[in-house]
Design an enzyme around this catalytic site. Sequence first.
Site, mmCIF file in Angstrom:
data_model
loop_
_atom_site.group_PDB
_atom_site.id
_atom_site.type_symbol
_atom_site.label_atom_id
_atom_site.label_comp_id
_atom_site.label_asym_id
_atom_site.label_seq_id
_atom_site.Cartn_x
_atom_site.Cartn_y
_atom_site.Cartn_z
ATOM 1 C CG HIS A 1 -5.411 -2.590 0.263
ATOM 2 N ND1 HIS A 1 -4.889 -2.022 -0.875
ATOM 3 C CD2 HIS A 1 -4.773 -1.990 1.304
ATOM 4 C CE1 HIS A 1 -3.989 -1.123 -0.549
ATOM 5 N NE2 HIS A 1 -3.888 -1.087 0.773
ATOM 6 C CG ASP B 1 -6.206 -2.635 -3.866
ATOM 7 O OD1 ASP B 1 -6.765 -1.823 -3.110
ATOM 8 O OD2 ASP B 1 -5.105 -3.159 -3.610
ATOM 9 C CB SER C 1 -0.947 -0.058 1.202
ATOM 10 O OG SER C 1 -2.036 0.814 1.038
#
Length: 533
Positions: A502, A474, A242
């Site tokens: 995610h 995502d 991320s």
Amino acid sequence: MQTRLSLRRIRSTRTRTTARLTATLLTAAALLVSACSSGSSTTSAGATDAVLAALPRATPSALSSYYAQKLHWRSCGVPGFQCATMKAPLDYANPGAGDVRLAVARKKATGKGKPLGSLLVNPGGPGGSAVGYLESYAGVGYPADVRARYDMVAVDPRGVARSEPVECLDGRQMDVYTQTDLTPDDQKERNALVTADKKFAESCGAHSARLLRHVSTVEAARDMDILRAALGDPKLNYVGASYGTFLGATYAGLFPGRVGRMVLDGAMDPSLNARQMNLDQTAGFETAFQAFAKDCVRHSDCPLGTKGTTPAQVGDHLEAFFRKLDAHPIPAGAADRRKLGEPLATTGVIAAMYDQGSWEQLREALTSAMKKNDGAGLLALSDSYYERDGSGHYTNLMMANAAVNCLDLPPAFTGPEQVQKALPAFEKASPVFGEGLAWAALNCAYWPVKATGEPHRIEARGAAPIVVVGTTRDPATPYRWARSLARQLSSGRLLTYVGDGHTAYGRGSRCIDTTINTYLLRGTSPTAEKRCS
């Protein structure tokens, strides 16, 4: 992402033990004050052609003592892990102005086979504790073959968790802040939202004045190079998830010749401005919600519809429920003085979008709230997202998140009038979440420190192959971001996971895990545009 949402790896709230789940020097590197080369321009899509400039190969003499420091390892109190404290200059442009002390942890490789050095991990945020992630997941949950060959290492970035954390509001004040209405119906509610954002920003400025100008991603990436040297590694091996992909890519852009084996999972696109990033993420959450809606109506316990109900109708039902909560919050359990209103309920739903493993929990929570007038389940999801414990204490996740994001990019909006004009675009991107996410992006407008960064491309010319991982549905880091970053990087290799959630590594895809493990252990990067499901 300049919203109250953080970009970090989130494991299912049923099974996770920590939050994993939007962004600078001496004379020789003065051009990095804006993190980019000069002469940038921005396209209509919010992207830029400015390129992050690499730092000189030679270490400046003013930084030599930092690079030469020895880490003194001690027991962390967690079996098998060691901790140390590392020093870095508060201000790379003025190393004599003082230090920041950064918390480092490691778990030594114990298996057979040739040691591969250190593997640094970061779960994202910005604001997620990398040390906590290492101790609770990466150091014990990464594949055994990887942990056998690498010393697993983490450093909490400056301003985060154990590394001189940014401080702003206390627990009671955070409770009030997280319940601020993000879908204002009139001028009075808009004024209340602006007041809440101003109070948050002023509090950060009052309590963390020393740090607030020096928590940028560029500075955190430079800290990682000092850690690399202190660990004795000639190159940096790294897995970032991320926001951790932005941190890793920034390192690659600054130090391309020192990139080892690097995996960027759930990638961000550094070339976008804050408003475009927020708009893209809004569309990403809508994509994830559509997938949830289709799955929900297949189950008899879906409170938002039955078989044959379309995703649009599911969204309408959820919006109606949010409007009801906006007018009449509901109890959230006898042990909690808070009530569940629209803001916390929305955050609870969004939190479950990060991991399809949380969809069952979300169905149960929505059923309790909609049919039993019990908001405890949604409140638990929201609390897990904000990292609030049962005693009302918050980690500094959301405070560090704002501090880094507001320094990395100019604000998405400079006032409520701009938000108002942008609402149609955000609501088109997501009828369910668009309005709230647009208003949430106002938080950097009143930040006490001016942004030092700007959008930029990262090419990292001369770097070893870098694996960029993108998931097609995502919610937090849309797949298009991974495609863009892989194309920007001169040695980028795109690895695609066709699925939900995610990030992708360690989430159940044998194809993804095998590809990444092979790369980490053997250095064999995937073929261009490899796809897994």
